[in-house]
Design a protein around this motif. Structure first.
Motif, PDB file in Angstrom:
ATOM      1  N   ALA A 446       0.830  -1.208   0.000  1.00  0.00           N
ATOM      2  CA  ALA A 446       0.000   0.000   0.000  1.00  0.00           C
ATOM      3  C   ALA A 446       0.863   1.256   0.000  1.00  0.00           C
ATOM      4  O   ALA A 446       0.543   2.241  -0.682  1.00  0.00           O
ATOM      5  CB  ALA A 446      -0.928  -0.013   1.216  1.00  0.00           C
ATOM      6  N   MET A 447       1.956   1.239   0.742  1.00  0.00           N
ATOM      7  CA  MET A 447       2.862   2.396   0.769  1.00  0.00           C
ATOM      8  C   MET A 447       3.431   2.672  -0.612  1.00  0.00           C
ATOM      9  O   MET A 447       3.558   3.825  -1.030  1.00  0.00           O
ATOM     10  CB  MET A 447       3.998   2.151   1.767  1.00  0.00           C
ATOM     11  CG  MET A 447       3.557   2.147   3.213  1.00  0.00           C
ATOM     12  SD  MET A 447       4.942   1.942   4.354  1.00  0.00           S
ATOM     13  CE  MET A 447       5.759   3.535   4.190  1.00  0.00           C
ATOM     14  N   ASP A 448       3.753   1.592  -1.346  1.00  0.00           N
ATOM     15  CA  ASP A 448       4.313   1.774  -2.685  1.00  0.00           C
ATOM     16  C   ASP A 448       3.257   2.275  -3.667  1.00  0.00           C
ATOM     17  O   ASP A 448       3.582   2.989  -4.618  1.00  0.00           O
ATOM     18  CB  ASP A 448       4.914   0.459  -3.187  1.00  0.00           C
ATOM     19  CG  ASP A 448       5.631   0.622  -4.516  1.00  0.00           C
ATOM     20  OD1 ASP A 448       6.687   1.261  -4.535  1.00  0.00           O
ATOM     21  OD2 ASP A 448       5.112   0.127  -5.535  1.00  0.00           O
ATOM     22  N   LEU A 449       2.006   1.914  -3.455  1.00  0.00           N
ATOM     23  CA  LEU A 449       0.943   2.447  -4.307  1.00  0.00           C
ATOM     24  C   LEU A 449       0.801   3.957  -4.118  1.00  0.00           C
ATOM     25  O   LEU A 449       0.399   4.676  -5.035  1.00  0.00           O
ATOM     26  CB  LEU A 449      -0.387   1.758  -3.978  1.00  0.00           C
ATOM     27  CG  LEU A 449      -0.544   0.311  -4.459  1.00  0.00           C
ATOM     28  CD1 LEU A 449      -1.766  -0.331  -3.819  1.00  0.00           C
ATOM     29  CD2 LEU A 449      -0.647   0.251  -5.978  1.00  0.00           C
ATOM     30  N   ILE A 450       1.154   4.426  -2.917  1.00  0.00           N
ATOM     31  CA  ILE A 450       1.021   5.855  -2.613  1.00  0.00           C
ATOM     32  C   ILE A 450       2.293   6.608  -2.989  1.00  0.00           C
ATOM     33  O   ILE A 450       2.236   7.642  -3.661  1.00  0.00           O
ATOM     34  CB  ILE A 450       0.698   6.042  -1.122  1.00  0.00           C
ATOM     35  CG1 ILE A 450      -0.663   5.403  -0.809  1.00  0.00           C
ATOM     36  CG2 ILE A 450       0.676   7.528  -0.753  1.00  0.00           C
ATOM     37  CD1 ILE A 450      -0.982   5.296   0.670  1.00  0.00           C
ATOM     38  N   GLU A 451       3.449   6.114  -2.556  1.00  0.00           N
ATOM     39  CA  GLU A 451       4.736   6.753  -2.855  1.00  0.00           C
ATOM     40  C   GLU A 451       5.717   5.698  -3.326  1.00  0.00           C
ATOM     41  O   GLU A 451       5.842   4.642  -2.707  1.00  0.00           O
ATOM     42  CB  GLU A 451       5.299   7.456  -1.617  1.00  0.00           C
ATOM     43  CG  GLU A 451       4.408   8.543  -1.040  1.00  0.00           C
ATOM     44  CD  GLU A 451       4.324   9.766  -1.926  1.00  0.00           C
ATOM     45  OE1 GLU A 451       5.174   9.903  -2.837  1.00  0.00           O
ATOM     46  OE2 GLU A 451       3.416  10.598  -1.717  1.00  0.00           O
ATOM     47  N   ARG A 452       6.444   5.960  -4.396  1.00  0.00           N
ATOM     48  CA  ARG A 452       7.374   4.986  -4.975  1.00  0.00           C
ATOM     49  C   ARG A 452       8.470   4.616  -3.980  1.00  0.00           C
ATOM     50  O   ARG A 452       9.078   5.483  -3.342  1.00  0.00           O
ATOM     51  CB  ARG A 452       8.003   5.557  -6.243  1.00  0.00           C
ATOM     52  CG  ARG A 452       8.919   4.557  -6.974  1.00  0.00           C
ATOM     53  CD  ARG A 452       9.543   5.194  -8.221  1.00  0.00           C
ATOM     54  NE  ARG A 452       8.517   5.545  -9.191  1.00  0.00           N
ATOM     55  CZ  ARG A 452       7.996   4.708 -10.071  1.00  0.00           C
ATOM     56  NH1 ARG A 452       8.380   3.439 -10.077  1.00  0.00           N
ATOM     57  NH2 ARG A 452       7.084   5.118 -10.923  1.00  0.00           N
ATOM     58  N   THR A 453       8.732   3.311  -3.863  1.00  0.00           N
ATOM     59  CA  THR A 453       9.800   2.813  -3.001  1.00  0.00           C
ATOM     60  C   THR A 453      11.159   3.084  -3.640  1.00  0.00           C
ATOM     61  O   THR A 453      11.330   2.936  -4.851  1.00  0.00           O
ATOM     62  CB  THR A 453       9.633   1.289  -2.778  1.00  0.00           C
ATOM     63  OG1 THR A 453       8.333   1.037  -2.253  1.00  0.00           O
ATOM     64  CG2 THR A 453      10.684   0.750  -1.818  1.00  0.00           C
ATOM     65  N   HIS A 454      12.123   3.488  -2.817  1.00  0.00           N
ATOM     66  CA  HIS A 454      13.474   3.759  -3.327  1.00  0.00           C
ATOM     67  C   HIS A 454      14.088   2.485  -3.902  1.00  0.00           C
ATOM     68  O   HIS A 454      14.043   1.419  -3.285  1.00  0.00           O
ATOM     69  CB  HIS A 454      14.357   4.298  -2.203  1.00  0.00           C
ATOM     70  CG  HIS A 454      15.789   4.467  -2.593  1.00  0.00           C
ATOM     71  ND1 HIS A 454      16.211   5.404  -3.511  1.00  0.00           N
ATOM     72  CD2 HIS A 454      16.908   3.796  -2.204  1.00  0.00           C
ATOM     73  CE1 HIS A 454      17.515   5.309  -3.668  1.00  0.00           C
ATOM     74  NE2 HIS A 454      17.971   4.342  -2.882  1.00  0.00           N
ATOM     75  N   SER A 455      14.668   2.600  -5.087  1.00  0.00           N
ATOM     76  CA  SER A 455      15.279   1.453  -5.765  1.00  0.00           C
ATOM     77  C   SER A 455      16.790   1.458  -5.578  1.00  0.00           C
ATOM     78  O   SER A 455      17.442   2.503  -5.672  1.00  0.00           O
ATOM     79  CB  SER A 455      14.949   1.489  -7.266  1.00  0.00           C
ATOM     80  OG  SER A 455      15.627   0.446  -7.947  1.00  0.00           O
ATOM     81  N   LEU A 456      17.339   0.277  -5.311  1.00  0.00           N
ATOM     82  CA  LEU A 456      18.781   0.094  -5.168  1.00  0.00           C
ATOM     83  C   LEU A 456      19.391  -0.358  -6.483  1.00  0.00           C
ATOM     84  O   LEU A 456      18.688  -0.761  -7.410  1.00  0.00           O
ATOM     85  CB  LEU A 456      19.066  -0.937  -4.079  1.00  0.00           C
ATOM     86  CG  LEU A 456      18.549  -0.598  -2.677  1.00  0.00           C
ATOM     87  CD1 LEU A 456      18.596  -1.824  -1.782  1.00  0.00           C
ATOM     88  CD2 LEU A 456      19.362   0.533  -2.075  1.00  0.00           C
ATOM     89  N   ARG A 477      10.343  -4.214  -5.481  1.00  0.00           N
ATOM     90  CA  ARG A 477      10.236  -2.748  -5.374  1.00  0.00           C
ATOM     91  C   ARG A 477      11.564  -2.117  -5.015  1.00  0.00           C
ATOM     92  O   ARG A 477      11.788  -0.934  -5.286  1.00  0.00           O
ATOM     93  CB  ARG A 477       9.192  -2.384  -4.308  1.00  0.00           C
ATOM     94  CG  ARG A 477       7.776  -2.621  -4.732  1.00  0.00           C
ATOM     95  CD  ARG A 477       6.810  -1.988  -3.769  1.00  0.00           C
ATOM     96  NE  ARG A 477       6.601  -2.739  -2.546  1.00  0.00           N
ATOM     97  CZ  ARG A 477       5.779  -3.774  -2.446  1.00  0.00           C
ATOM     98  NH1 ARG A 477       5.102  -4.188  -3.494  1.00  0.00           N
ATOM     99  NH2 ARG A 477       5.613  -4.396  -1.291  1.00  0.00           N
ATOM    100  N   ARG A 478      12.430  -2.909  -4.354  1.00  0.00           N
ATOM    101  CA  ARG A 478      13.735  -2.365  -3.940  1.00  0.00           C
ATOM    102  C   ARG A 478      14.767  -2.400  -5.058  1.00  0.00           C
ATOM    103  O   ARG A 478      15.902  -1.964  -4.864  1.00  0.00           O
ATOM    104  CB  ARG A 478      14.269  -3.151  -2.744  1.00  0.00           C
ATOM    105  CG  ARG A 478      13.830  -2.612  -1.389  1.00  0.00           C
ATOM    106  CD  ARG A 478      12.410  -2.928  -1.064  1.00  0.00           C
ATOM    107  NE  ARG A 478      11.972  -2.253   0.168  1.00  0.00           N
ATOM    108  CZ  ARG A 478      10.747  -2.345   0.643  1.00  0.00           C
ATOM    109  NH1 ARG A 478       9.826  -3.074   0.013  1.00  0.00           N
ATOM    110  NH2 ARG A 478      10.412  -1.690   1.735  1.00  0.00           N
ATOM    111  N   CYS A 479      14.407  -2.934  -6.236  1.00  0.00           N
ATOM    112  CA  CYS A 479      15.376  -2.971  -7.343  1.00  0.00           C
ATOM    113  C   CYS A 479      14.677  -2.752  -8.685  1.00  0.00           C
ATOM    114  O   CYS A 479      15.047  -3.370  -9.683  1.00  0.00           O
ATOM    115  CB  CYS A 479      16.166  -4.275  -7.338  1.00  0.00           C
ATOM    116  SG  CYS A 479      15.173  -5.785  -7.379  1.00  0.00           S
ATOM    117  N   THR A 480      13.683  -1.883  -8.708  1.00  0.00           N
ATOM    118  CA  THR A 480      12.949  -1.642  -9.960  1.00  0.00           C
ATOM    119  C   THR A 480      13.854  -1.077 -11.043  1.00  0.00           C
ATOM    120  O   THR A 480      13.713  -1.407 -12.220  1.00  0.00           O
ATOM    121  CB  THR A 480      11.775  -0.678  -9.723  1.00  0.00           C
ATOM    122  OG1 THR A 480      12.251   0.477  -9.015  1.00  0.00           O
ATOM    123  CG2 THR A 480      10.670  -1.340  -8.929  1.00  0.00           C
TER     124      THR A 480
END
Length: 681
Positions: A446-456, A477-480
């Motif tokens: 749900a957090m990623d639907l609201i704000e993009r997760t930082h990618s490594l 999500r951590r390596c998009t």
């Protein structure tokens, strides 16, 4: 007639080792003596530089028990030069890190450097311009032996390296070691694969997949240091015990900045105090939950029914309801993050106002647009049309409100699945809720639907076969914008939602294009042990290629029926403790307290998984649920039937047993007072 000391090859190599250690010490002292007093503009720059210097000093540490170099390559020609007849070759010592002398000439070459690659890849069939490959044997930190392969000599037959075999089979106490001296060609190919592509490694017990993943991180940091310094790297393991077991591998290779975590660590947005029934956890981990969450989130967006009026000075600027509706519909159609669209909405309304201003002859600029976007009327409309949503509260409502769940799971989840999701006693608030690990993953989605997760830049995911589809999404999500190395064994999947195929898993991870490699050569598990464990494969992973041990030593293996119960198990542990190396006693979780009492009564000291063995305490008592990924020189496996019965279904139990059977590096004793599972009988 004795050979003069100065002509003795072993003495020469020892002299080079001593000189290399001295050079490394000088390199470290040079860094320690750096004076940065007059080279930094402010205290922030000074702190950053001091930290970098400290990291560099740590990276240059000389580990007394670790060989500084483990091999030597004699090239026929200078690398990179034309291989002309009579050209002069060069000699390179291959080790864990680069060492140079006072003139800057290399004394030891980093194993990751291109010039070192033939140490792992060269063969009699393809010598790669190598005339001689020399391997070194060590006792502690002392160089005690060497072994030569004349790769360019057709008259010399290819033989199995005794030193290589000894290094693979060497007993260990303490955490996992690096395998930098024993990397095999098929492993090296995966280690040196490019950063841009993702790789999935299917590897049975003892094939070195974990070590390959860690060495791949070290290689990528060497080859792409600046890029990964900006974007970051992450190693994900199944539990804290496993991470503790592997945590010294990368520092031993000079890499100190790689973060290590579990999936639970990544999604720790709420306090986890509860647990789900297996059937409920399977539903929560299903990829369909992503669609339910998306629907529930965007249900908060409503279309406007009234115009918005912005007052500036004596003028009133109106944007009709239908125009605002068009803006909202356009933002929905763009499929951007909920939060990003919410931030864009007031700017889009403000732009519509500015168009009206320009038509009226005014000349507004960006400051005016920002002021209009902050206008109370615009903010009030945005709050109504596109409200803020708290991700934890969203998941809380889905799990508590039957009507809300039914509305947004319609056509996605069955009625029975929806009932399984609902809490029997709904929580009053986010803080009071007894969140489960699967709930935390839903909140992360749900957090990623609201704000993009930082990618490594790169993520290594080990023991991946136990992840649910939603957990794969959390890792993905951590390596998009980066790449991933996925490590696992389908036969060792011991969760109710265990991975059925790597293609499916990689799809959930967002890395469907990843190359799937299979490691089938067993380096760690003895022949007799892996052959016994492989009897389970037809039931737990039909079609999977059994691991073929390449070790010359078949290992110690015995199956014993016990008459005295725990006393016989203790006797088996005492027997194995007379040998060199670590010992693991693996048992069904429910039997661990009884065995702990028996060991204590017998005066045998032991530790739990995650604690570090010492020469004084070499026995680890391991619940079967925590055995995955761990290795011991010798293992006593207590009551295989109890290990199977400790799981919710037979297939999962047999997989857990397969894991437990394959933790031994040199020997295994299976003890049982009741009948063995029929697959092993």
């Amino acid at each position: 007639m004795s050979t003069p000391v100065h002509d003795d090859p072993l003495s020469k190599e020892r002299s080079h080792l001593a000189a290399s250690r001295s050079a490394l010490r000088t390199m470290r002292e040079d860094v320690e003596s750096l004076d940065i007093t007059d080279v930094t503009a402010n205290w922030v720059n000074a702190a950053v530089l001091e930290s970098q210097i400290e990291q560099r000093v740590k990276a240059l540490a000389d580990l007394s028990e670790t060989p500084l170099f483990f091999g030597r390559l004699d090239y026929l020609h200078a690398p990179g030069a034309e291989q002309a007849e009579g050209g002069e070759g060069e000699r390179f010592y291959v080790g864990r890190r680069h060492v140079h002398d006072a003139d800057g000439d290399p004394m030891v070459i980093d194993w990751r450097a291109p010039v070192s690659q033939p140490f792992y890849r060269a063969s009699k069939k393809d010598p790669l311009d190598i005339s001689l490959r020399r391997r070194f044997g060590y006792t502690g930190g002392d160089l005690t032996a060497y072994e030569d392969e004349h790769l360019s000599d057709p008259a010399e037959a290819a033989v199995t390296s005794k030193l290589l075999q000894q290094e693979i089979e060497r007993p260990r106490v303490g955490p996992m070691r690096d395998i930098v001296a024993t990397i095999q060609p098929e492993q090296d190919e995966i280690v040196r694969a490019g950063l841009s592509g993702s790789v999935c490694v299917q590897g049975g017990p003892g094939t070195g997949k974990t070590a390959v993943g860690l060495h791949r991180v070290a290689y990528l940091l060497y080859a792409h240091r600046e890029r990964l310094a900006r974007t970051g790297t992450l190693v994900i393991g199944p539990n804290k015990s496993f991470l503790h077991y592997i945590e010294q591998v990368l520092p031993a290779l000079g890499e100190l900045t790689v973060r290590q975590a579990t999936v639970d660590d990544l999604v720790a947005h709420v306090e986890v105090r509860g647990a789900d029934e297996a059937a409920t956890a399977v539903i929560k981990g299903d990829a369909r939950m992503a669609e339910v969450l998306r629907r529930a989130l965007y249900s908060h967006v409503t279309l406007p029914t009234e115009e918005v009026v912005v007052v500036r000075g004596s003028r009133r600027w109106r944007v009709a309801a239908y125009e605002v509706e068009e803006i909202v519909r356009e933002l929905l159609a763009r499929d951007i993050r909920y939060g990003a669209a919410r931030e864009a909405l007031p700017q889009r309304i403000a732009h519509a106002v500015l168009v009206r201003m320009e038509r009226a002859g005014e000349a507004p600029d960006d400051r005016v647009q920002n002021a209009v976007a902050r206008d109370a009327a615009v903010k009030a409309l945005v709050k109504t049309v596109w409200p803020q949503v708290d991700p934890a509260k969203l998941v809380l409502r889905l799990l508590s409100d039957a009507d809300f769940l039914a509305e947004h799971a319609e056509g996605v989840l069955t009625e029975d699945e929806r009932k399984a999701l609902l809490w029997a006693r709904p929580a009053r608030s986010v803080k009071s809720a007894r969140w489960s690990p699967a709930d935390a993953v839903l909140i992360d989605e749900a957090m990623d639907l609201i704000e993009r997760t930082h990618s490594l830049g790169h993520v290594v995911l080990d023991e991946a076969q136990d992840l649910s589809p939603m957990q794969y999404r959390a890792v993905g999500r951590r390596c998009t914008t980066g790449s991933a190395t996925v490590l696992g064994d389908l036969a060792q999947g011991t969760t109710p939602w265990a991975t059925r195929s790597w293609e499916e898993a990689l799809g959930h991870l967002g890395k469907g294009e990843a190359v799937v490699e299979e490691l089938t050569a067993g380096f760690r598990v003895p022949t007799d042990v892996i052959a016994y464990a492989s009897r389970l494969l037809p039931d737990i992973a039909p079609g999977l290629t059994p691991v073929a041990s390449i070790r010359e030593n078949p290992g110690f293996f015995d199956v014993r029926e016990t008459a005295e119960g725990a006393a016989d198990v203790v006797a088996a542990c005492r027997e194995l403790l007379e040998r060199e190396g670590s010992v693991g006693l693996i048992a069904a979780d429910a039997r661990v307290p009884e065995l702990a009492d028996a060991l204590g009564a017998a005066g045998i000291g032991f530790i739990g998984p995650g604690e570090e063995t010492t020469h004084a305490t070499r026995l680890t008592l391991v619940p079967a649920s925590l055995a995955k990924g761990l290795e011991y020189d010798y293992v006593v496996l207590d009551e295989p039937r109890a290990v199977v019965d400790g799981e919710p279904d037979e297939r999962t139990g047999l997989r857990r047993l397969y894991v437990a059977l394959t933790r031994a590096v040199s020997g295994l004793i299976v003890t049982h007072g009741v009948g063995l599972p029929p697959q092993l009988a």
